[in-house]
Design an enzyme around this catalytic site. Structure first.
Site, mmCIF file in Angstrom:
data_model
loop_
_atom_site.group_PDB
_atom_site.id
_atom_site.type_symbol
_atom_site.label_atom_id
_atom_site.label_comp_id
_atom_site.label_asym_id
_atom_site.label_seq_id
_atom_site.Cartn_x
_atom_site.Cartn_y
_atom_site.Cartn_z
ATOM 1 N N ASP A 4 6.463 -3.400 5.692
ATOM 2 C CA ASP A 4 6.572 -4.847 5.545
ATOM 3 C C ASP A 4 7.726 -5.431 6.353
ATOM 4 O OD1 ASP A 4 4.443 -5.206 3.613
ATOM 5 O OD2 ASP A 4 5.738 -4.168 2.200
ATOM 6 N N HIS A 17 10.883 2.168 -0.431
ATOM 7 C CA HIS A 17 9.462 2.351 -0.713
ATOM 8 C C HIS A 17 9.317 3.340 -1.855
ATOM 9 C CE1 HIS A 17 5.208 3.392 -0.107
ATOM 10 N NE2 HIS A 17 5.113 2.275 0.593
ATOM 11 N N HIS A 47 3.348 -5.431 -5.585
ATOM 12 C CA HIS A 47 2.497 -4.632 -4.699
ATOM 13 C C HIS A 47 2.367 -5.312 -3.339
ATOM 14 C CE1 HIS A 47 -0.334 -1.888 -3.167
ATOM 15 N NE2 HIS A 47 -1.397 -2.166 -3.884
#
Length: 382
Positions: A319, A264, A224
């Site tokens: 990210d 994702h 996560h």
């Protein structure tokens, strides 16, 4: 069907929410109807928190009052700071230290004994949690570097104040705006694992500290949180190698390595938050070191234009650029996931508060697949 098993609950509708919506095919994220790009460009983090908690954007008077109330809650009791010092001295991991310290905050909350269905008390708890987490994190990082914690500055907004408490210097406008945008982008994101965890705890009518602490625990798992730290470590490898980014990535993928920051669970196209942070990374590169922007864009160009990952539904996520942005802001890489939690605490709180308005205990079933009809054997006969 009632007996159909869906591993990981993927695609299972577990709740209705007015907080955020994700269109993974269009690459769109909205908070209460507002596009994330519009909020990141024009709003402040405090405005977005107000929106999540109250349903509407504040007017100037409401925002000033809300911002002042948040700033007034930033200070952390000395007894909790002593625990932070002990955790830093023990070299506890930042997320674990954060989990412990946030749980302790309830000990000094004047609303600690208020029942969970006291909506106003719950909102005050949400405000205190969101305001105090930056103070805890900055203090932890400074103590482990043998520096004294810095008191919050009520004249700075939450983003700028955190950077000030972390580094001891007020950030310039570009840094402050960049970090504020990063917090906005991470404030909420549908029913992800940590948000769902917080809601499950909240559905028992446990207090908000329990829900947020549980959310932190869920986010600490590498499936996560933590991907932006992984991205930065890859960028370090590339920067120190003799290969250019394209060659390095080509070799790494030939060896079966996965490039973090791509792909994702929800988005099939580029994560809209990645697009925004890419622009902020470029802005930071104009006034500082452009190494990390050059490497990340080279990787993205190669994997999208030449390898064609986006056509396969594997595109840059938030990210991929947040890691290098945080590094350009002078933030230690093991603090990246705690910063995610610092921002997301507002979203966790919003989901718990929303769910408890029409609460039903979250209690799914599990299918038993173990043995049947076994007979007990006395211990002396085993």
């Amino acid at each position: 069907m009632a007996d159909e098993l869906t591993k990981g609950l993927e695609g299972v509708l577990a709740a209705e929410s007015e907080l955020s919506s994700i269109d993974g095919d269009a690459g769109r994220l909205i908070y209460r109807g507002y596009d994330i790009a519009d909020l990141a460009e024009r709003a402040s983090y405090e405005e977005v928190v107000y929106l999540l908690w109250h349903g509407e954007l504040p007017d100037r008077a409401a925002l000033d009052s809300f911002t002042d109330a948040m700033a007034a809650e930033r200070a952390v009791d000395e007894s909790i700071l002593e625990t932070v010092r002990a955790l830093a001295a023990a070299e506890e991991a930042p997320m674990a230290a954060m989990r412990t310290a946030v749980s302790m905050l309830s000990a000094t909350d004047p609303d600690a004994e208020a029942p969970a269905d006291d909506r106003e008390a719950a909102r005050r708890k949400a405000r205190r949690i969101t305001a105090k987490i930056p103070t805890l994190l900055a203090a932890y990082d400074r103590v482990r570097q043998d520096e004294a914690p810095i008191d919050p500055d009520p004249d700075l907004d939450l983003a700028a104040n955190f950077l000030y408490m972390l580094t001891g210097e007020a950030p310039d406008d570009v840094a402050a705006e960049t970090f504020d945008q990063a917090l906005i982008l991470h404030a909420d994101h549908g029913l992800n694992a940590s948000t769902f965890t917080a809601m499950v705890v909240g559905s028992t009518m446990a207090d908000l500290y329990s829900s947020v602490t549980a959310g932190i625990g869920a986010l600490s798992g590498p499936l996560h949180g933590g991907a932006n730290q992984d991205v930065m470590e890859v960028l370090f490898e590339i920067e120190s190698s003799d290969l250019d980014p394209r060659e390095w990535v080509e070799r790494a993928t030939d060896e079966g390595r996965r490039i973090p920051g791509f792909g994702h669970r929800v988005y099939n196209v580029t994560d809209p938050r990645a697009t925004i942070l890419k622009a902020r990374s470029a802005k930071l590169a104009e006034t500082g070191d452009d190494t990390w922007y050059e490497i990340t864009t080279a990787i993205e160009d190669y994997l999208t234009d030449e390898v064609g990952l986006v056509e396969k539904g594997i595109a840059p996520n938030v990210d991929f650029y947040s890691g290098s942005v945080y590094y350009q802001l002078g933030i230690p890489i093991d603090m990246y996931t705690p910063i995610f939690a610092m921002s997301r605490a507002a979203g966790w709180s919003a989901h718990v508060l929303e769910y408890q308005e029409d609460n039903r205990l979250i209690r799914p079933r599990g299918r038993y697949v173990g043995p049947d009809d076994r007979e007990y054997v006395p211990i002396e006969d085993r």
